[in-house]
Design a protein around this motif. Structure first.
Motif, short mmCIF file in Angstrom:
data_model
loop_
_atom_site.label_atom_id
_atom_site.label_comp_id
_atom_site.label_asym_id
_atom_site.label_seq_id
_atom_site.Cartn_x
_atom_site.Cartn_y
_atom_site.Cartn_z
N GLU A 174 -21.94 -29.99 14.43
CA GLU A 174 -21.26 -30.38 15.67
C GLU A 174 -20.12 -29.43 15.99
OE1 GLU A 174 -19.10 -34.13 15.60
OE2 GLU A 174 -20.21 -34.73 17.38
N ARG A 175 -19.36 -29.03 14.96
CA ARG A 175 -18.26 -28.10 15.17
C ARG A 175 -18.78 -26.73 15.61
NH1 ARG A 175 -16.57 -24.27 11.97
NH2 ARG A 175 -17.65 -25.12 10.13
N ARG A 232 -19.93 -26.75 19.15
CA ARG A 232 -18.81 -26.81 20.08
C ARG A 232 -18.12 -25.45 20.19
NH1 ARG A 232 -16.67 -30.79 17.93
NH2 ARG A 232 -15.18 -29.71 16.57
N GLU A 233 -18.03 -24.73 19.07
CA GLU A 233 -17.34 -23.45 19.06
C GLU A 233 -18.17 -22.31 19.62
OE1 GLU A 233 -16.29 -22.81 15.05
OE2 GLU A 233 -14.66 -24.29 15.00
N SER A 246 -21.36 -22.58 21.36
CA SER A 246 -22.36 -22.86 22.38
C SER A 246 -22.13 -22.02 23.63
CB SER A 246 -22.33 -24.35 22.75
OG SER A 246 -23.31 -24.62 23.71
#
Length: 306
Positions: A26-27, A30-31, A33
């Motif tokens: 998920e991190r 988010r970073e 994408s």
């Protein structure tokens, strides 16, 4: 099996080691994408951590990412005919063809397990992939998750295994009945197929996928050895205890123990010259056989001579 372990190790491992895969994924999403390009597969593999102690951290691949990588590796190395399957809800998995039959490949919960297509084990594997839900990345093994499909005897369907594999419940031994201990772990006396055997348990309480991969390669080699002066290897498996994996090897049981006991602990008189010659000849023949099949022992000592 080895290919699946390599994919798992590259993209987040399995078992208790994968409990944080979904948060890391998920991190990273988010970073990194990008609305136009998306996320590159390589960005979900091993990361290089900055700082004084630079090291590779484990990856964060979802089931979809792992399935794509497994397909690519299988095609590249010509491991086996492999296809990439996907449902409408985006659940993705691999099937491989072995001896004309099709199997679903586990690349998350027990990497390398092959579940007969259409069987209860295959259905349970796909159900567990789907149960992760759309709101979090798939592929995470959460603490407290149900037992992996291959360890649920109630689920129907064949499982393709190497010839040396044994199911954990087929080995009968008591950890209170310890016969020895060494740098590798502990040895217990037990029974398998109605015969007395030695059960060796590798010491590492929670081996990584890389450890299990080395274990699989080692016992694949041991299973091919056959010589009167080499202890016979019978079976091996990866067991699941308390949410952690443990590695078990089943070998021939030697009633009289090891040479170190005879030399240093026995109450009997010292070895005669004739007995020493017999022992030395047997050791030499065993080592000569290993060298003949291009194997170096590298740890030859009296505690390793039964």
């Amino acid at each position: 099996m080895v290919t699946a372990f390599q994919v798992s190790e590259t993209l987040g491992r399995s078992g208790s080691h994968a409990s944080t895969v979904w948060t890391r994924c998920e991190r990273l999403l988010r970073e990194k994408s990008d609305a136009e390009r998306g996320v590159l597969l390589g960005s979900l593999m091993h990361e290089i951590q900055e700082g004084k102690a630079r090291k590779n951290s484990i990856g964060a691949g979802t089931s979809r990412v792992r399935s794509v990588l497994f397909k690519a590796v299988c095609d590249w190395l010509a491991v086996a005919p492999c296809s990439l399957q996907r449902q409408e809800n985006m659940v993705t998995w691999n099937t491989v063809q072995v001896d004309g039959d099709h199997y679903v490949v586990d690349v998350i919960f027990e990497p390398g397990a092959l579940y007969e297509e259409g069987s209860g084990k295959a259905g349970e594997y796909l159900r567990r992939l789907e149960s992760e839900g759309e709101d979090v990345p798939r592929g995470a093994v959460r603490p407290g998750a149900a037992a992996i499909p291959s360890l649920q005897p109630n689920l129907g369907g064949l499982m393709l295994r190497p010839s040396w594999h044994v199911e954990p419940w087929e080995i009968d031994f008591d950890r209170r009945d310890r016969a020895g201990r060494g740098g590798f772990g502990e040895v217990f006396q037990g029974t398998w197929a109605g015969q007395p055997v030695a059960v060796k348990e590798v010491r590492d309480a929670s081996p990584t996928d890389a450890d299990v991969c080395d274990f699989v390669l080692e016992i694949s080699l041991l299973s091919r050895l056959s010589h009167p002066n080499i202890v016979r290897f019978w079976r091996g498996c990866v067991d699941l205890r308390g949410g952690h994996r443990t590695l078990l090897l089943v070998t021939e049981w030697m009633d009289r123990g090891v040479l170190s006991q005879l030399l240093h602990e026995s109450q009997e008189p010292s070895l005669s010259v004739a007995s020493a010659q017999v022992l030395a000849t047997g050791i030499a023949r065993g080592v000569a056989y290993l060298h003949h099949v291009k194997i170096l022992h590298l740890d030859l000592k009296s505690p390793n001579v039964p």
